[in-house]
Design a protein around this motif. Structure first.
Motif, PDB file in Angstrom:
ATOM      1  N   ASP A   1       3.849 -10.430  12.394  1.00 53.82           N
ATOM      2  CA  ASP A   1       2.566 -10.149  11.762  1.00 53.82           C
ATOM      3  C   ASP A   1       2.259  -8.655  11.851  1.00 53.82           C
ATOM      4  O   ASP A   1       1.286  -8.231  12.479  1.00 53.82           O
ATOM      5  CB  ASP A   1       1.455 -10.968  12.425  1.00 53.82           C
ATOM      6  N   ALA A   2       3.127  -7.874  11.230  1.00 49.96           N
ATOM      7  CA  ALA A   2       2.968  -6.423  11.230  1.00 49.96           C
ATOM      8  C   ALA A   2       3.587  -5.895   9.942  1.00 49.96           C
ATOM      9  O   ALA A   2       4.528  -6.484   9.402  1.00 49.96           O
ATOM     10  CB  ALA A   2       3.652  -5.803  12.449  1.00 49.96           C
ATOM     11  N   PRO A   3       3.080  -4.779   9.436  1.00 50.00           N
ATOM     12  CA  PRO A   3       3.605  -4.258   8.175  1.00 50.00           C
ATOM     13  C   PRO A   3       4.991  -3.632   8.342  1.00 50.00           C
ATOM     14  O   PRO A   3       5.333  -3.095   9.400  1.00 50.00           O
ATOM     15  CB  PRO A   3       2.570  -3.198   7.771  1.00 50.00           C
ATOM     16  N   TYR A   4       5.769  -3.712   7.277  1.00 55.58           N
ATOM     17  CA  TYR A   4       7.054  -3.031   7.189  1.00 55.58           C
ATOM     18  C   TYR A   4       6.849  -1.719   6.433  1.00 55.58           C
ATOM     19  O   TYR A   4       5.932  -1.597   5.618  1.00 55.58           O
ATOM     20  CB  TYR A   4       8.074  -3.899   6.449  1.00 55.58           C
ATOM     21  N   ASN A   5       7.725  -0.761   6.693  1.00 55.44           N
ATOM     22  CA  ASN A   5       7.618   0.544   6.049  1.00 55.44           C
ATOM     23  C   ASN A   5       8.552   0.644   4.854  1.00 55.44           C
ATOM     24  O   ASN A   5       9.716   0.244   4.920  1.00 55.44           O
ATOM     25  CB  ASN A   5       7.958   1.664   7.032  1.00 55.44           C
ATOM     26  N   GLU A   6       8.036   1.197   3.753  1.00 55.22           N
ATOM     27  CA  GLU A   6       8.897   1.621   2.660  1.00 55.22           C
ATOM     28  C   GLU A   6       9.606   2.916   3.072  1.00 55.22           C
ATOM     29  O   GLU A   6       9.208   3.569   4.040  1.00 55.22           O
ATOM     30  CB  GLU A   6       8.070   1.901   1.396  1.00 55.22           C
TER      31      GLU A   6
ATOM     32  N   VAL B   1       0.859  -1.188   0.000  1.00 47.44           N
ATOM     33  CA  VAL B   1       0.000   0.000   0.000  1.00 47.44           C
ATOM     34  C   VAL B   1       0.891   1.232   0.000  1.00 47.44           C
ATOM     35  O   VAL B   1       1.925   1.270   0.682  1.00 47.44           O
ATOM     36  CB  VAL B   1      -0.920   0.022   1.244  1.00 47.44           C
ATOM     37  N   ARG B   2       0.498   2.249  -0.759  1.00 49.74           N
ATOM     38  CA  ARG B   2       1.187   3.530  -0.737  1.00 49.74           C
ATOM     39  C   ARG B   2       0.176   4.645  -0.516  1.00 49.74           C
ATOM     40  O   ARG B   2      -0.966   4.573  -0.984  1.00 49.74           O
ATOM     41  CB  ARG B   2       1.960   3.775  -2.039  1.00 49.74           C
ATOM     42  N   ARG B   3       0.629   5.675   0.182  1.00 51.52           N
ATOM     43  CA  ARG B   3      -0.207   6.844   0.459  1.00 51.52           C
ATOM     44  C   ARG B   3       0.587   8.101   0.140  1.00 51.52           C
ATOM     45  O   ARG B   3       1.776   8.183   0.447  1.00 51.52           O
ATOM     46  CB  ARG B   3      -0.642   6.866   1.929  1.00 51.52           C
ATOM     47  N   GLU B   4      -0.088   9.052  -0.465  1.00 48.44           N
ATOM     48  CA  GLU B   4       0.555  10.325  -0.787  1.00 48.44           C
ATOM     49  C   GLU B   4      -0.368  11.492  -0.453  1.00 48.44           C
ATOM     50  O   GLU B   4      -1.594  11.396  -0.613  1.00 48.44           O
ATOM     51  CB  GLU B   4       0.875  10.404  -2.277  1.00 48.44           C
TER      52      GLU B   4
END
Length: 258
Positions: free
Chosen positions: A242-247, A211-214
């Motif tokens: 069980d957790a998201p990683y950050n770009e 997922v990306r957000r801007e």
């Protein structure tokens, strides 16, 4: 900033991307269609340029500064970029670098970056903004086609990150939120704040639920955004967490423009 020795983009960029994807993307729009005409974004001319500072979105650390300059206006609008660091083609693998050289008719020099290619103005076909250059099956909006709060578009498309790579799913919602007065190093501007929410298939098969957000502030008089924030998350298939990683997440602010 005029007169910088930037690499020349050829029409092969358009032909490569067009040949890769013969089917157009699906776009649905909604928003106000009546009332006073919305402002127009400054039209591109060869030599126009924008100078940005790039910072880490979370800690504010300086990452780089970058100059974007219109190299050619024709069937496509080609925007060359030049970073002031000595980093070589940030975020791209050797295989991708070989593919990207097809966009240029001579070897890369200095710290030149891959070019952004639009066609028509405000619709991006080749987007170097992300960690890997993305070539879309058909141009998608860079900013709202009607500069009105409440305007919204939903896009289903595909993109590639290499010449021989398969098409990857790209689903994006863009929504215009409000006109704001924003102050950046280049000055104070009236800008339309809009947001992108993106679900996509990552080229790294080990990454899922990407997922990306801007959040972007577009100043029509400038012909480009004066501030832009990008962040993203993903999961790893083989991770016990069980957790998201950050770009990597960044904020760009305008330093000057011509």
């Amino acid at each position: 900033m005029r007169g910088m020795d930037l690499p020349k983009v050829t029409r092969r960029s358009f032909l490569l991307a067009s040949a890769a994807f013969p089917v157009g993307c699906a776009i649905s729009r909604r928003g106000a269609e009546r009332g006073a005409p919305s402002p127009e974004v400054r039209q591109p001319l060869a030599g126009q340029s924008w100078h940005f500072i790039k910072r880490d979105l979370f800690n504010g650390a300086l990452v780089d500064t970058q100059v974007d300059q219109v190299a050619a206006v024709g069937r496509t609008i080609d925007i060359d970029s030049h970073t002031e660091s000595d980093k070589d083609e940030q975020g791209s693998s050797p295989g991708t670098r070989s593919w990207l050289r097809k966009y240029f008719d001579h070897p890369r020099v200095g710290a030149a970056l891959p070019s952004e290619i639009q066609g028509p103005w405000g619709m991006v076909l080749v987007d170097p903004h992300w960690s890997q250059v993305q070539v879309y099956e058909s141009p998608i909006p860079l900013w709202p086609t009607r500069l009105e709060p409440g305007w919204q578009v939903h896009i289903r498309s595909e993109y590639r990150t290499s010449e021989d790579g398969a098409g990857l799913a790209w689903e994006q919602t863009m929504k215009a939120e409000a006109w704001e007065t924003i102050t950046v190093p280049a000055g104070q501007y009236k800008a339309l704040r809009y947001k992108n929410f993106i679900n996509f298939e990552n080229s790294d098969v080990g990454r899922t639920n990407s997922v990306r957000r801007e959040t972007i502030w577009l100043a029509p008089e400038v012909g480009r955004w004066v501030a832009r924030e990008s962040s993203g998350t993903y999961y790893l298939d083989d991770s016990v967490i069980d957790a998201p990683y950050n770009e990597s997440s960044y904020r760009w602010e305008l330093l000057g423009w011509t």
